[in-house]
Design a protein around this motif. Sequence first.
Motif, PDB file in Angstrom:
ATOM      1  N   ASP B 278       0.821  -1.232   0.000  1.00  0.00           N
ATOM      2  CA  ASP B 278       0.000   0.000   0.000  1.00  0.00           C
ATOM      3  C   ASP B 278       0.849   1.273   0.000  1.00  0.00           C
ATOM      4  N   LEU B 294       7.730   0.794 -14.146  1.00  0.00           N
ATOM      5  CA  LEU B 294       7.412   0.010 -12.942  1.00  0.00           C
ATOM      6  C   LEU B 294       6.794  -1.330 -13.324  1.00  0.00           C
ATOM      7  N   PRO B 295       7.216  -2.396 -12.638  1.00  0.00           N
ATOM      8  CA  PRO B 295       6.542  -3.674 -12.885  1.00  0.00           C
ATOM      9  C   PRO B 295       5.079  -3.556 -12.472  1.00  0.00           C
ATOM     10  N   THR B 296       4.178  -3.968 -13.357  1.00  0.00           N
ATOM     11  CA  THR B 296       2.748  -3.844 -13.063  1.00  0.00           C
ATOM     12  C   THR B 296       2.385  -4.586 -11.771  1.00  0.00           C
ATOM     13  N   HIS B 299       1.952  -2.592  -8.715  1.00  0.00           N
ATOM     14  CA  HIS B 299       0.656  -1.921  -8.609  1.00  0.00           C
ATOM     15  C   HIS B 299      -0.430  -2.908  -8.170  1.00  0.00           C
ATOM     16  N   ILE B 300      -0.470  -4.053  -8.844  1.00  0.00           N
ATOM     17  CA  ILE B 300      -1.593  -4.974  -8.618  1.00  0.00           C
ATOM     18  C   ILE B 300      -1.483  -5.657  -7.256  1.00  0.00           C
ATOM     19  N   PHE B 301      -0.338  -6.270  -7.000  1.00  0.00           N
ATOM     20  CA  PHE B 301      -0.277  -7.146  -5.818  1.00  0.00           C
ATOM     21  C   PHE B 301       0.219  -6.433  -4.563  1.00  0.00           C
ATOM     22  N   ASN B 303      -0.270  -3.097  -4.301  1.00  0.00           N
ATOM     23  CA  ASN B 303      -1.140  -1.914  -4.226  1.00  0.00           C
ATOM     24  C   ASN B 303      -0.345  -0.605  -4.199  1.00  0.00           C
ATOM     25  N   LEU B 304       0.731  -0.569  -4.958  1.00  0.00           N
ATOM     26  CA  LEU B 304       1.500   0.672  -5.111  1.00  0.00           C
ATOM     27  C   LEU B 304       0.688   1.683  -5.920  1.00  0.00           C
ATOM     28  N   THR B 305       0.671   2.920  -5.465  1.00  0.00           N
ATOM     29  CA  THR B 305       0.052   4.003  -6.240  1.00  0.00           C
ATOM     30  C   THR B 305       1.150   4.981  -6.631  1.00  0.00           C
ATOM     31  N   SER B 306       1.144   5.373  -7.894  1.00  0.00           N
ATOM     32  CA  SER B 306       2.170   6.285  -8.401  1.00  0.00           C
ATOM     33  C   SER B 306       1.531   7.623  -8.754  1.00  0.00           C
TER      34      SER B 306
END
Lengths: 387, 387
Positions: B278, B294-296, B299-301, B303-306
């Motif tokens: 997160d 960024l490796p997707t 984001h998906i697993f 929950n990174l927000t850029s």
Amino acid sequence: MLSRTIIRSPGRTFSTSTAMLNRCIIYTQNGDPAQVIRAITYPKLPSPPPNTVNLKFLLSPINPADVNTIEGVYPSKPSSTSNIAASGLGSQDEPVFVGGNEGLAQVVEVGEGVKGLKKDDWVVMDRPQLGTWSTSRNVPFHGVIKLPATGLTEAHGATMTVNPTTAYNMLDGFVRLQEGDWVIQNGANSAVGQLVIQIAKDRGLSTINFVRSRDDMGPLVDHLQSLGATKILTYDDFNDKSLRGKIKDWTGGKDIRLALNCVGGEPTTAMSKLLGQDAHLVSYGAMSKKPLSLPTSLHIFKNLTSHGFWQTNWSKTHSRTQKEELIAKLADMMKENKIRAPEHTIVNISAQESDEEATAKIRDVFARLAEGKFGKKVLLKLEDTAT
Amino acid sequence: MLSRTIIRSPGRTFSTSTAMLNRCIIYTQNGDPAQVIRAITYPKLPSPPPNTVNLKFLLSPINPADVNTIEGVYPSKPSSTSNIAASGLGSQDEPVFVGGNEGLAQVVEVGEGVKGLKKDDWVVMDRPQLGTWSTSRNVPFHGVIKLPATGLTEAHGATMTVNPTTAYNMLDGFVRLQEGDWVIQNGANSAVGQLVIQIAKDRGLSTINFVRSRDDMGPLVDHLQSLGATKILTYDDFNDKSLRGKIKDWTGGKDIRLALNCVGGEPTTAMSKLLGQDAHLVSYGAMSKKPLSLPTSLHIFKNLTSHGFWQTNWSKTHSRTQKEELIAKLADMMKENKIRAPEHTIVNISAQESDEEATAKIRDVFARLAEGKFGKKVLLKLEDTAT
């Protein structure tokens, strides 16, 4: 390995000579599903302990994430303990994982203290990796969500909790969209992409849908249009210098504020450049296996925010009420046929087939899936084995 | 060009023979600042019209974004009209842009209806591109924010509204951080990076600071440590397989949830992989000129927000009260020397220099800036010209 599997249920132990009535698809080690999975039979379930229900599965999909889970490369891992508790299979020392994350089941018997569920209710799973590739399982009643009594097909119910929820939540959770707004997506013919088109249409949203170009675009365009796609383009169209102008004509100059991505790489970079101020890019897949590459200026000067979406995480971070409401909404849309069941093939494993035959059949399914030989979603229908 | 410039102020027109008392740095076309900017003198301002104030600038920085603005490649463009209204320079047909976005000024005279400002107050700009490379300007009183009466140096005041606000808001606006939490950043020796270190320290946050490696790391490490940097690493350390373990030791296993990026490219990809669940990546620059990749899966697993951060946008989307509160907080930290004024060089353009001399001097400053010959921030001090 299997001969060493201890078969038990909470508080009881059965010898393997007990009447064999249930069947499930298991693996005891990670690897290529076509190599490591097998069908086994196990005893009829005893009456459910308090606060649990016995379920009979009607139909359970094989999703791409299931393959990754069996391979051991998926971040959401089944707990052998939960599988033991739920099924009476395996032991701490000899973990047995029952495959399957999604599925439609019918309540067969309810334990003491169970609320809101009765015999014959249709339910979907509210916990990941409950092991849905089974004929029957015993699960905590909090682990399932009840479906409306009538109007749904089995295929609708079986494919409810992964793809439609993902499509709905991505359209709902990042940008406050209003009727007449536009959404852009790539991989528009993916299972989720097709649901995005349908749910967007129902909400009065227009969609710009990018797909890979192919020799005969006709059938795909027809299909996506029949679902409600507003515009359909291919990744080649990103090279069209007039694209930006065309989109401006379509949208009447309105900023596009939501982009959905399951591809990564260049088609996502190009798509992101079509977004307006304060937009959100939501990624739920990376089919190109290429990273997401975005000009920093989009973030800084256009205030683009890039998110990921994973339904498993959504489920963990939302209340039971929120989940029930979501399932109810989706079920309503399915009943009204605003959401079609995905194109699918049902693989039936009948009561007459031996475990060996069933194992061979299911391994063949995975081998064909790996070769991309199904264009449709595979739904497993396991029947109870003969006594 | 200049001889054709019509010089006027609202409601009045002066001939160019009027006493020449003010000076500013202008451009009438975009291009290399060392080619297109020039110093001009203009008449003493009349008394301020209602709801405006006359300002005398004390010190105004040349920021990197000012160069991009003059080049015409910065998304925030000065309005020639606002410049006309504010200064009495140019016309609709002959736009004149006064350079400078940030600066410290003193109120010289207040117009009727002005609230909360009096003669001699120190103010900073609340609107972008007001043209701060001037001796005196007339501006709407809503266009400035008053500083506390005492305790600030001119260098503090002049550099208040771009870098410290950026650092503060990035630490404040994306993750709810608590004392003892960790923040990670690259380009840690940038102007903003150094402020992040100081503001984080004041908030009880620890920082992991990445910089480019150089032959003699000593002075840089000493400097950043003196500002309060907890850990200092170079981009080469991303190749160190034990890095993840080291960071885990430092943080006690606590997830890092905020990363600040002004570099882009590989050092940002690598930094992002060190983040916990997160987390938020906030980009405010792209010094490597390489995109953010960024490796997707992050984001998906995870929950990174850029996000991006641009102070200009923050200013547009926040209330005057919020901006005043922010400036007051920063001023307090500066007065207590929790935030040091940046290392700087003051370029003085004195009253004795002719416009031609002043033009040559300022063009030389820009030529040297383009060659990277200043390691420090350049602050312009323009004195009124002789009558």
